[in-house]
Design an enzyme around this catalytic site. Structure first.
Site, PDB file in Angstrom:
ATOM      1  N   ARG A  26       0.899  -1.164   0.000  1.00  0.00           N
ATOM      2  CA  ARG A  26       0.000   0.000   0.000  1.00  0.00           C
ATOM      3  C   ARG A  26       0.921   1.192   0.000  1.00  0.00           C
ATOM      4  NH1 ARG A  26      -2.317   4.151  -0.570  1.00  0.00           N
ATOM      5  NH2 ARG A  26      -4.254   4.836   0.431  1.00  0.00           N
ATOM      6  N   HIS A  62       1.862   7.161   1.696  1.00  0.00           N
ATOM      7  CA  HIS A  62       0.771   8.140   1.609  1.00  0.00           C
ATOM      8  C   HIS A  62       0.506   8.749   2.972  1.00  0.00           C
ATOM      9  CE1 HIS A  62      -1.380   4.650   3.208  1.00  0.00           C
ATOM     10  NE2 HIS A  62      -2.311   5.481   3.616  1.00  0.00           N
ATOM     11  N   HIS A  79      -2.946  11.209   5.110  1.00  0.00           N
ATOM     12  CA  HIS A  79      -4.330  11.675   4.985  1.00  0.00           C
ATOM     13  C   HIS A  79      -4.748  12.459   6.218  1.00  0.00           C
ATOM     14  CE1 HIS A  79      -4.595   7.845   7.079  1.00  0.00           C
ATOM     15  NE2 HIS A  79      -4.251   7.203   5.980  1.00  0.00           N
ATOM     16  N   GLU A 136      -5.488   6.922  11.548  1.00  0.00           N
ATOM     17  CA  GLU A 136      -5.722   5.551  11.082  1.00  0.00           C
ATOM     18  C   GLU A 136      -5.418   4.553  12.192  1.00  0.00           C
ATOM     19  OE1 GLU A 136      -3.988   4.613   7.261  1.00  0.00           O
ATOM     20  OE2 GLU A 136      -3.460   2.577   7.897  1.00  0.00           O
ATOM     21  N   HIS A 194       2.943   7.208   5.936  1.00  0.00           N
ATOM     22  CA  HIS A 194       3.137   5.803   6.286  1.00  0.00           C
ATOM     23  C   HIS A 194       3.006   4.898   5.068  1.00  0.00           C
ATOM     24  CE1 HIS A 194      -1.118   6.923   6.884  1.00  0.00           C
ATOM     25  NE2 HIS A 194      -1.397   5.735   6.376  1.00  0.00           N
ATOM     26  N   GLU A 196     -10.338   5.579   1.802  1.00  0.00           N
ATOM     27  CA  GLU A 196      -9.048   4.993   1.417  1.00  0.00           C
ATOM     28  C   GLU A 196      -8.750   5.258  -0.049  1.00  0.00           C
ATOM     29  OE1 GLU A 196      -7.021   3.634   3.554  1.00  0.00           O
ATOM     30  OE2 GLU A 196      -5.518   2.813   2.196  1.00  0.00           O
TER      31      GLU A 196
HETATM   32 MN    MN Z   1      -3.314   5.216   5.474  1.00  0.00          MN
END
Ligand code: MN
Ligand code: MN
Length: 417
Positions: free
Chosen positions: A124, A127, A129, A133, A172, A195
């Site tokens: 993943r 990124h 946000h 999380e 992360h 997401e």
């Molecule tokens: Mn994340």
């Protein structure tokens, strides 16, 4: 109660005759079924209960307590059931993800949920946000990387039963490890978080002039001639090397973060523990970084009841992990509604709304409740009544004080003890 009322049970019980008489004097025809007009199948003739259709038997059979509610249910509580099982899966090489946000689940304003799978080596992408999380691992092994607000790096491997927490805005990444990658569920502390809409490192590179990239990183423009022009989001990568090597490689002069961003919830000493199950907690008192999310991992044995309780300081967002059960939610009105849950489902209970959970299966029921608060709080109905003057309680419930004295006195969490 399933298909018969508590009243009919009592009527059939000679031992209950005295109590039934006392109750019927106060509340003649309605014990176990208190509404006017009476609700529930128990009050319906065969013709009125029959459902000529259209029907989807495969789907309706999953929800026996919605199609045939207990006679004590009533009112118009908003839907508090949702599921990852029927949410769209975005599948890419390396893994997949699906989510349930407030757009899908109106009641859920404090959390949105994401269920993600990463193959071994699946990444993943790097990124960040707006939302914090929180996540729980449900399968396999995963490596997380994160950098804190003082430039202190953190790399760790997690397994089933472990958590991570990344404060809002901390950058992360996640990567599945061998032998078979991982699966986990993320809870963002904002019902609208998605997401599918995060700040991605590849997007920023692709949308920054090469001359600026060259100046920013102090290298030649040609360095960037092969960067991806569209984002990666999830992609298949190479399995990483040993953890210790990764940790050594990222070391910073700024040092290491003071508290870990990962935590073993399933390894916690239980907050409640008896023959009907256990409750394990992870909030900011132990999991220091988790300042906006508290979690309660609840294991309910077959036949067990998660006792009648509520949470005074936060809504409860639930991810149902194993087994099956049903939850009844009570609120002012009065309102009471029962719904059935299976693995992969999501439940939601508003702050201060009473609720209880019954294991309706033959295996352990495992469910994690997540709360947008630094401190886990719950109030037990039996604990409250046991620690209120019994004569006062007796006058409310028409129950003899000598019987009230037998109520649990120490918030068992699960019954029977
Ligand atoms: Mn994340
Ligand atoms: Mn609860």
């Amino acid at each position: 109660m399933d298909s018969f009322s508590r009243r009919s049970m009592l009527a059939a019980s000679a031992a209950g005759a005295a109590l039934a008489a006392a109750t019927s004097a106060a509340n003649a025809a309605t014990f176990g079924n208190p509404d006017e007009p009476p609700q529930g199948k128990i009050n319906a003739n065969a013709g009125s209960f029959r459902d000529p259709g259209p029907q989807n038997p495969a789907l309706s059979s999953q929800f026996p307590d919605a199609t045939d509610p207990p006679a004590t249910d009533l009112g118009d509580l908003p839907q508090f059931w949702a599921s990852f099982n029927n949410s769209h899966k975005r599948i890419q090489n390396g893994g997949w993800a699906r989510q349930v946000t407030q757009a899908d689940f109106a009641i859920s304003d404090t959390f949105s949920g994401v269920n993600m799978r990463l193959a071994a080596g699946g990444i993943r992408e790097l990124h960040w946000h707006l939302a914090a999380e929180w996540a729980i691992m449900t399968y396999g092994h995963c490596r997380v990387t994160v950098l804190d607000q003082k430039g202190r790096p953190y790399v760790q491997d997690v397994k089933e039963g472990d958590l991570w927490y990344f404060p809002a805005g901390f950058p992360h990444s996640l990567q599945g490890l061998g032998p078979d990658g991982c699966e986990f569920v993320i809870a963002f502390d904002d019902g609208n978080a998605s997401e599918f809409n995060t700040l991605l490192v590849t997007d920023w590179f692709a949308h920054t002039p090469p001359s600026v990239l060259a100046k920013n990183f102090g290298v030649a423009e040609e360095t960037f001639k092969s960067i991806p022009l569209t984002d990666l989001w999830i992609f298949q990568g190479k399995e990483p090397g040993p953890l210790a090597e990764a940790q050594a490689a990222v070391a910073s002069a700024a040092g290491a973060p003071p508290f870990p961003f990962t935590f073993s919830l399933s390894g916690m000493k239980p907050f409640r523990d008896n023959k009907s199950g256990k409750i394990q907690l992870a909030d900011s008192t132990e999991f220091k970084v988790s300042q906006t999310v508290a979690a309660a991992l609840q294991t309910i044995k077959p036949g067990g009841l998660r006792e009648l309780h509520w949470h005074p300081n936060a809504d409860e967002w639930q991810y149902w992990i194993k087994g099956e059960g049903r939850m009844t939610v009570f609120n002012a009105g009065p309102r009471a509604q029962t719904q059935d849950f299976k693995p992969g489902d999501i439940g939601y209970v508003k702050r201060a709304a009473g609720h209880y959970i019954e294991n309706t299966g033959s295996t352990d029921l495992v469910m994690v409740g997540v709360f947008r608060t630094a401190e886990y709080q719950e109030v037990s109905l039996s604990d409250w009544l046991a620690h209120t003057p019994l004569e006062l309680v007796a006058q409310h419930l028409n129950i003899d004080p000598s019987v009230l004295a037998k109520f649990p006195r120490e918030a068992p969490g699960l019954m029977p003890t």
